[in-house]
Scaffold this motif. Structure first.
Motif, short mmCIF file in Angstrom:
data_model
loop_
_atom_site.label_atom_id
_atom_site.label_comp_id
_atom_site.label_asym_id
_atom_site.label_seq_id
_atom_site.Cartn_x
_atom_site.Cartn_y
_atom_site.Cartn_z
N VAL A 196 -24.37 -27.06 -48.52
CA VAL A 196 -24.16 -27.72 -47.53
C VAL A 196 -23.07 -28.73 -47.71
O VAL A 196 -23.13 -29.43 -48.37
CB VAL A 196 -25.31 -28.36 -46.61
CG1 VAL A 196 -25.89 -29.39 -47.72
CG2 VAL A 196 -25.14 -28.84 -45.45
N ALA A 197 -21.98 -28.72 -46.80
CA ALA A 197 -20.79 -29.61 -47.23
C ALA A 197 -20.45 -30.71 -46.11
O ALA A 197 -21.01 -30.51 -44.97
CB ALA A 197 -19.68 -28.66 -46.95
N LEU A 198 -19.87 -31.77 -46.66
CA LEU A 198 -19.75 -32.73 -45.57
C LEU A 198 -18.32 -33.34 -46.33
O LEU A 198 -18.08 -33.54 -47.34
CB LEU A 198 -20.66 -34.00 -45.90
CG LEU A 198 -20.33 -35.23 -44.70
CD1 LEU A 198 -20.83 -34.60 -43.58
CD2 LEU A 198 -21.48 -36.22 -45.20
N THR A 199 -17.16 -33.43 -45.16
CA THR A 199 -16.05 -33.62 -45.49
C THR A 199 -15.48 -34.87 -44.84
O THR A 199 -14.33 -35.17 -44.66
CB THR A 199 -14.90 -32.63 -45.32
OG1 THR A 199 -15.22 -31.92 -44.09
CG2 THR A 199 -15.30 -31.27 -46.34
N SER A 200 -16.49 -35.79 -44.37
CA SER A 200 -16.04 -37.14 -43.48
C SER A 200 -15.02 -37.77 -44.20
O SER A 200 -15.05 -38.26 -45.43
CB SER A 200 -17.42 -37.70 -43.24
OG SER A 200 -18.07 -36.62 -42.30
N ALA A 201 -14.29 -38.41 -43.30
CA ALA A 201 -13.21 -39.31 -43.55
C ALA A 201 -14.02 -40.67 -43.55
O ALA A 201 -13.46 -41.73 -44.41
CB ALA A 201 -11.79 -38.98 -42.89
N PHE A 202 -14.70 -41.08 -42.76
CA PHE A 202 -14.99 -42.41 -42.31
C PHE A 202 -16.32 -42.34 -41.45
O PHE A 202 -16.72 -41.32 -41.13
CB PHE A 202 -14.14 -43.34 -41.84
CG PHE A 202 -13.53 -42.71 -40.26
CD1 PHE A 202 -14.15 -43.04 -39.15
CD2 PHE A 202 -12.42 -41.73 -40.46
CE1 PHE A 202 -13.85 -42.61 -37.95
CE2 PHE A 202 -11.98 -41.47 -39.11
CZ PHE A 202 -12.63 -41.43 -38.12
#
Length: 398
Positions: free
Chosen positions: A299-305
Motif C-alpha cells: 500500500v503506497a503513499l506518495t504525498s507531497a504535503f
C-alpha cells in the motif's frame, strides 16, 4: 450530569476523506455507548470534489451515522473549492446553528473549515458559550487557506477552547502557525480492524478475478483522492520505473477523481511514461476498500504535503499489505516496525516497492502483529476522555 452529555459536531460536508471517516467512527462509537448523545450539523448538503458531485445522503458516513441514531442537520449548500466564508451564511442559517449549539454541552469542529460559522455567530453576537474543540488533521495548516485565520482568531477570542490533533506533527504545526487554545490533546488515529483484516484465499481470488488480476501477480495499491497533496503524478512516474524492473506487477489506483473519465488524470498518465501495456487499474471512488486492501502486497503513499496520520497506511497494514510511504506528517512513526519510508523520488519509490515485495512475508507478519494498537476502540475511548476533559476544564475556568 445525570442525562447523557450532548455533543454537536460541525462538518464542512459529507464527502470522501480520511478525516470524515475517523470522526464519524468516533461519533458512532461514542453514541453506541450511551453516555453521550451526538448530533451533526453539516454546512453543506452536497460537495463538488475531484471532478464529481457527491450528495451527503449518499455518503457512507452519513448513512452510518443515521443508522446509529445520530441526528444530522444540513444547510442547503454545495461545498466547492473553497469553504463558506463568515459573510456567506444567511440569518436563518445562523439562527439554526445557534439553536443547535445552545442545545449541546460540547461542540467539536471537524477540521478548521466549519469555524467560519463560529466566526459568523461571534460577529452577530449569537454564539452560545460552549466549550469547543477543533479536531485537526493536517500537518501543513498554511494549505488551509482562510480557514487557518478563522481558527487562529477563534482560539484567540476563546471561542475555540481546545484542539484535538490526530498526530504530533499536526499539533506542532498548528502551534507554530499561531493557534493557541486553552487545552490541546493528541489522539492517534484508529481503524475498524474487523473490517480491515487479512482476506481468505477465496476472498482474494474473487476480488482479483473481478479486476482481471492474476492470483500470483504482485499488486501495488494507491488509495487517495486526485489531489496535488497526494501527488498521483509521482506515483505514476514510479509505476513507469517499477514496471520496467518488475514486469507483471499490477497497479491499483482508487479514490475520488482517480479515473480515466477525469481529463486531468488522463493527462498525468500520458506525461508519466507509463506504457500502455502496464496494467494500471484506475477505479475511482470505491466503497469496497477492505476487499481492495486484501489483494494488495504494497500500500503506497506518495504525498507531497498535508498528511498527518494517513489512514490508508494502517488500513492496508491491518489487511496484510506492506506500507511504503514518503516522509510526511507522522507517517514514518506510524509504520515503524512494519513499513518502509522512502524519498520523494520515483526511482527511490520503485526500489522501495521492490524491497517490500522481497521482504513481504516478514513485513506482513509484523504488520498483522501491530493490529492491536491500530484498532479504533482505543481512539474512541481517548475521545470520550477528551470530551470529559473539555467539560471539566470549562467548569474550572468558569
Amino acid at each position: 450530569m445525570t442525562r447523557p452529555v450532548r455533543v454537536l459536531s460541525l462538518y464542512e460536508g459529507f464527502f470522501a476523506g480520511g478525516a470524515r471517516i475517523l470522526h464519524s467512527d468516533v461519533v458512532a462509537g461514542l453514541s453506541h455507548r450511551g453516555a453521550q448523545e451526538h448530533a451533526v450539523l453539516s454546512l453543506t448538503s452536497a460537495a463538488r470534489r475531484d471532478a464529481s458531485l457527491q450528495f451527503a445522503h449518499d455518503d457512507t458516513r452519513f448513512r452510518r451515522l443515521r443508522d446509529a441514531g445520530v441526528a444530522i442537520d444540513t444547510f442547503d449548500r454545495v461545498a466547492g473549492d473553497r469553504p463558506a466564508a463568515p459573510e456567506d451564511f444567511t440569518a436563518a442559517e445562523l439562527e439554526r446553528a445557534a439553536h443547535l449549539i445552545s442545545a449541546a454541552d460540547v461542540v467539536l469542529s471537524l477540521k478548521e473549515q466549519p469555524l467560519s460559522l463560529i466566526v459568523a455567530l461571534q460577529r452577530a453576537g449569537m454564539l452560545p458559550d460552549r466549550p469547543l474543540a477543533a479536531c485537526l488533521h493536517r500537518s501543513d495548516p498554511t494549505h488551509s487557506g482562510p480557514a487557518l485565520g478563522w481558527l487562529v482568531d477563534a482560539a484567540a477570542s476563546g471561542a475555540v477552547t481546545a484542539t484535538i490533533a490526530c498526530a504530533e506533527s499536526t499539533s506542532s504545526a498548528y502551534a507554530r502557525a499561531g493557534v493557541v487554545a486553552r487545552d490541546a490533546w493528541v489522539i492517534d488515529n484508529g481503524i475498524d480492524t474487523r473490517r480491515f483484516r487479512p482476506g481468505t484465499r477465496a476472498e482474494r481470488r474473487r476480488t482479483r478475478a473481478g479486476l482481471g488480476i492474476p492470483e500470483s501477480a504482485p499488486v501495488v495499491l494507491l488509495a487517495a483522492r486526485f489531489d496535488a497533496m497526494k501527488d498521483p503524478g509521482l506515483f505514476l512516474r514510479a509505476v513507469a520505473r517499477h514496471a520496467r524492473r518488475t514486469p507483471g506487477t499490477h497497479y491499483v489506483m482508487c479514490g475520488s477523481g482517480m479515473t480515466h473519465d477525469n481529463a486531468a488524470f488522463r493527462a498525468l498518465v500520458d506525461d508519466s511514461g507509463v506504457d500502455d501495456a502496464v496494467p494500471v487499474h484506475a477505479l475511482g471512488l470505491r466503497e469496497d476498500m477492505p476487499e481492495l486492501y486484501r489483494i494488495a502486497d504494497v500500500v503506497a503513499l506518495t504525498s507531497a504535503f498535508g498528511e498527518a496520520s494517513p489512514l490508508c497506511l494502517v488500513e492496508g497494514a491491518a489487511s496484510g499489505a506492506v506500507p511504503v510511504t514518503t516522509d510526511v506528517g507522522d507517517a514514518a512513526r506510524m509504520v515503524s516496525g512494519f513499513g518502509l519510508v522512502t524519498a520523494r523520488d520515483e526511482d527511490a519509490i520503485a526500489g522501495a516497492w521492490d524491497d517490500a515485495l522481497m521482504r513481504r512475508s516478514a513485513m506482513r507478519a509484523a504488520a498483522l502483529g501491530a493490529r492491536g494498537r491500530l484498532d479504533r476502540r482505543r481512539m474512541v475511548e481517548d475521545y470520550r476522555a477528551a470530551i470529559s476533559g473539555l467539560l471539566l476544564s470549562d467548569a474550572l475556568a468558569a
